[in-house]
Design a protein around this motif. Structure first.
Motif, PDB file in Angstrom:
ATOM      1  N   PRO A  37    -125.957  43.940  60.787  1.00  0.00           N
ATOM      2  CA  PRO A  37    -127.037  43.111  61.684  1.00  0.00           C
ATOM      3  C   PRO A  37    -127.092  44.157  62.589  1.00  0.00           C
ATOM      4  O   PRO A  37    -125.988  44.847  62.657  1.00  0.00           O
ATOM      5  N   GLU A  38    -128.765  44.105  63.546  1.00  0.00           N
ATOM      6  CA  GLU A  38    -128.777  45.400  64.559  1.00  0.00           C
ATOM      7  C   GLU A  38    -128.946  43.870  65.163  1.00  0.00           C
ATOM      8  O   GLU A  38    -130.878  43.601  65.019  1.00  0.00           O
ATOM      9  N   LEU A  39    -128.728  44.016  66.247  1.00  0.00           N
ATOM     10  CA  LEU A  39    -128.598  42.109  66.614  1.00  0.00           C
ATOM     11  C   LEU A  39    -130.023  42.879  68.472  1.00  0.00           C
ATOM     12  O   LEU A  39    -129.212  43.713  69.257  1.00  0.00           O
ATOM     13  N   SER A  40    -130.578  41.957  68.719  1.00  0.00           N
ATOM     14  CA  SER A  40    -131.180  42.068  70.187  1.00  0.00           C
ATOM     15  C   SER A  40    -131.651  40.696  70.706  1.00  0.00           C
ATOM     16  O   SER A  40    -131.282  39.914  70.073  1.00  0.00           O
ATOM     17  N   VAL A  41    -131.804  40.197  72.395  1.00  0.00           N
ATOM     18  CA  VAL A  41    -131.972  38.929  72.773  1.00  0.00           C
ATOM     19  C   VAL A  41    -133.736  39.463  73.136  1.00  0.00           C
ATOM     20  O   VAL A  41    -133.921  39.923  73.964  1.00  0.00           O
ATOM     21  N   GLU A  42    -134.291  38.488  73.232  1.00  0.00           N
ATOM     22  CA  GLU A  42    -135.772  38.637  74.034  1.00  0.00           C
ATOM     23  C   GLU A  42    -135.511  36.868  74.445  1.00  0.00           C
ATOM     24  O   GLU A  42    -135.577  35.662  74.160  1.00  0.00           O
ATOM     25  N   ASP A  43    -136.901  36.765  75.657  1.00  0.00           N
ATOM     26  CA  ASP A  43    -137.591  35.461  75.958  1.00  0.00           C
ATOM     27  C   ASP A  43    -136.318  34.483  76.706  1.00  0.00           C
ATOM     28  O   ASP A  43    -136.037  33.223  75.926  1.00  0.00           O
ATOM     29  N   ALA A  44    -135.102  35.437  77.099  1.00  0.00           N
ATOM     30  CA  ALA A  44    -134.120  34.094  77.240  1.00  0.00           C
ATOM     31  C   ALA A  44    -134.764  32.980  78.773  1.00  0.00           C
ATOM     32  O   ALA A  44    -134.919  33.755  79.606  1.00  0.00           O
ATOM     33  N   TYR A  45    -133.886  32.437  79.292  1.00  0.00           N
ATOM     34  CA  TYR A  45    -133.942  31.400  79.740  1.00  0.00           C
ATOM     35  C   TYR A  45    -133.007  30.098  80.468  1.00  0.00           C
ATOM     36  O   TYR A  45    -132.677  29.591  79.238  1.00  0.00           O
ATOM     37  N   MET A  46    -133.104  30.300  81.053  1.00  0.00           N
ATOM     38  CA  MET A  46    -132.287  28.634  81.506  1.00  0.00           C
ATOM     39  C   MET A  46    -133.451  27.620  82.226  1.00  0.00           C
ATOM     40  O   MET A  46    -133.407  27.831  83.534  1.00  0.00           O
ATOM     41  N   PRO A  47    -133.805  26.705  82.348  1.00  0.00           N
ATOM     42  CA  PRO A  47    -134.533  25.967  83.088  1.00  0.00           C
ATOM     43  C   PRO A  47    -133.119  25.120  84.472  1.00  0.00           C
ATOM     44  O   PRO A  47    -132.041  24.909  83.615  1.00  0.00           O
ATOM     45  N   ARG A  48    -133.457  25.251  85.639  1.00  0.00           N
ATOM     46  CA  ARG A  48    -132.959  25.242  86.381  1.00  0.00           C
ATOM     47  C   ARG A  48    -131.769  23.971  86.665  1.00  0.00           C
ATOM     48  O   ARG A  48    -132.667  22.067  85.987  1.00  0.00           O
ATOM     49  N   PRO A  49    -130.766  23.481  86.213  1.00  0.00           N
ATOM     50  CA  PRO A  49    -130.185  22.221  85.960  1.00  0.00           C
ATOM     51  C   PRO A  49    -130.264  20.924  87.145  1.00  0.00           C
ATOM     52  O   PRO A  49    -130.371  21.242  88.032  1.00  0.00           O
ATOM     53  N   VAL A  50    -130.758  19.516  86.289  1.00  0.00           N
ATOM     54  CA  VAL A  50    -130.651  18.241  87.282  1.00  0.00           C
ATOM     55  C   VAL A  50    -128.923  18.222  87.550  1.00  0.00           C
ATOM     56  O   VAL A  50    -129.246  16.375  87.841  1.00  0.00           O
ATOM     57  N   SER A  51    -128.276  18.795  86.480  1.00  0.00           N
ATOM     58  CA  SER A  51    -126.753  17.834  86.897  1.00  0.00           C
ATOM     59  C   SER A  51    -125.800  18.708  87.034  1.00  0.00           C
ATOM     60  O   SER A  51    -125.752  20.240  86.899  1.00  0.00           O
ATOM     61  N   ASP A  52    -124.863  18.605  87.566  1.00  0.00           N
ATOM     62  CA  ASP A  52    -123.911  19.432  88.483  1.00  0.00           C
ATOM     63  C   ASP A  52    -122.789  19.550  87.753  1.00  0.00           C
ATOM     64  O   ASP A  52    -122.566  20.469  87.678  1.00  0.00           O
ATOM     65  N   SER A  53    -123.131  18.836  85.857  1.00  0.00           N
ATOM     66  CA  SER A  53    -122.106  19.562  84.783  1.00  0.00           C
ATOM     67  C   SER A  53    -123.027  19.877  83.834  1.00  0.00           C
ATOM     68  O   SER A  53    -122.347  20.428  83.154  1.00  0.00           O
ATOM     69  N   LEU A  54    -124.087  19.874  83.548  1.00  0.00           N
ATOM     70  CA  LEU A  54    -124.488  20.260  82.165  1.00  0.00           C
ATOM     71  C   LEU A  54    -125.977  21.358  82.169  1.00  0.00           C
ATOM     72  O   LEU A  54    -126.913  20.961  83.014  1.00  0.00           O
ATOM     73  N   ALA A  55    -125.914  22.077  81.755  1.00  0.00           N
ATOM     74  CA  ALA A  55    -127.082  23.109  81.905  1.00  0.00           C
ATOM     75  C   ALA A  55    -127.794  23.150  80.144  1.00  0.00           C
ATOM     76  O   ALA A  55    -126.452  23.529  79.184  1.00  0.00           O
ATOM     77  N   ALA A  56    -128.770  24.182  79.778  1.00  0.00           N
ATOM     78  CA  ALA A  56    -129.352  24.067  78.593  1.00  0.00           C
ATOM     79  C   ALA A  56    -129.661  25.486  78.807  1.00  0.00           C
ATOM     80  O   ALA A  56    -129.711  26.003  80.114  1.00  0.00           O
ATOM     81  N   GLY A  57    -129.045  26.371  77.012  1.00  0.00           N
ATOM     82  CA  GLY A  57    -129.921  27.664  77.507  1.00  0.00           C
ATOM     83  C   GLY A  57    -130.886  28.047  76.119  1.00  0.00           C
ATOM     84  O   GLY A  57    -130.318  27.553  74.918  1.00  0.00           O
ATOM     85  N   PHE A  58    -131.960  28.847  76.485  1.00  0.00           N
ATOM     86  CA  PHE A  58    -132.699  29.127  75.313  1.00  0.00           C
ATOM     87  C   PHE A  58    -132.939  30.449  75.214  1.00  0.00           C
ATOM     88  O   PHE A  58    -132.647  31.197  76.518  1.00  0.00           O
ATOM     89  N   LEU A  59    -133.390  30.811  74.280  1.00  0.00           N
ATOM     90  CA  LEU A  59    -133.158  32.200  74.078  1.00  0.00           C
ATOM     91  C   LEU A  59    -133.898  32.390  72.478  1.00  0.00           C
ATOM     92  O   LEU A  59    -133.870  31.628  71.592  1.00  0.00           O
ATOM     93  N   THR A  60    -134.220  33.873  72.157  1.00  0.00           N
ATOM     94  CA  THR A  60    -134.318  34.427  70.468  1.00  0.00           C
ATOM     95  C   THR A  60    -133.620  35.580  70.461  1.00  0.00           C
ATOM     96  O   THR A  60    -133.751  36.161  71.108  1.00  0.00           O
ATOM     97  N   VAL A  61    -133.168  35.343  69.183  1.00  0.00           N
ATOM     98  CA  VAL A  61    -132.416  36.723  68.864  1.00  0.00           C
ATOM     99  C   VAL A  61    -133.050  36.604  67.105  1.00  0.00           C
ATOM    100  O   VAL A  61    -133.596  36.259  66.460  1.00  0.00           O
ATOM    101  N   VAL A  62    -133.321  38.246  67.601  1.00  0.00           N
ATOM    102  CA  VAL A  62    -133.883  39.481  67.254  1.00  0.00           C
ATOM    103  C   VAL A  62    -132.822  40.227  65.589  1.00  0.00           C
ATOM    104  O   VAL A  62    -132.196  40.694  66.707  1.00  0.00           O
TER     105      VAL A  62
END
Length: 160
Positions: A37-62
């Motif tokens: 495998p030859e891996l890289s990541v594109e388009d990574a971001y985290m929406p500002r969490p609206v909770s004090d304890s949880l957050a989500a993260g999004f990205l594309t692994v190529v």
């Protein structure tokens, strides 16, 4: 005339055998190297969490390699745990691994497979950056700098 003592044939055979084994091992060692495998990541971001304890993260692994890779986990100083979640029939659930196909992509997105940050150590604000380490079964870890975007952020494009 002085004769030099001969090395017993046995040692020569062992040395030759060791050299043959070393030469034969080279092609086998190459199977896990450049053909993996030859891996890289594109388009990574985290929406500002609206909770004090949880957050989500999004990205594309190529994966530009000839073999698939298996995303098995993630970690970040921002959270006690970072897990890969998938959404099935409207319900989120953790998963132990997700495949990144050979010469393909794995997109972690809202409403689908994504990263879940649980037990936040702090609540990042828009404009900050979160460091995440992605771990793979078939490749070394990949460190990602994930910018924190507005809570309502939606990417305007996806690369395909």
């Amino acid at each position: 005339m002085t004769r030099t003592p001969r090395t017993p044939r046995r040692r020569g055979v062992r040395g030759g055998l060791a050299a043959a084994v070393a030469v034969l091992a080279l092609p086998l060692a190459g199977c896990g190297g450049p053909d993996g495998p030859e891996l890289s990541v594109e388009d990574a971001y985290m929406p500002r969490p609206v909770s004090d304890s949880l957050a989500a993260g999004f990205l594309t692994v190529v994966n530009e390699g000839d073999r698939p890779a298996e995303l098995t986990g993630a970690s970040s100083d921002l959270a006690d745990s970072v897990t890969v979640h998938e959404t099935v029939d409207g319900a989120m659930r953790p998963t132990t691994s997700v495949e990144v196909p050979a010469d393909g992509r794995l997109t972690l997105e809202s409403g689908g497979t994504h990263l879940m940050f649980e037990g936040l150590t702090s609540r990042p604000e828009e404009g900050e950056t979160v460091t995440v380490e992605l771990r793979f079964k078939d490749a070394g870890p990949v460190t990602v700098e994930m910018p924190v975007e507005a809570a309502t952020y939606t990417p305007s494009h996806h690369r395909h």
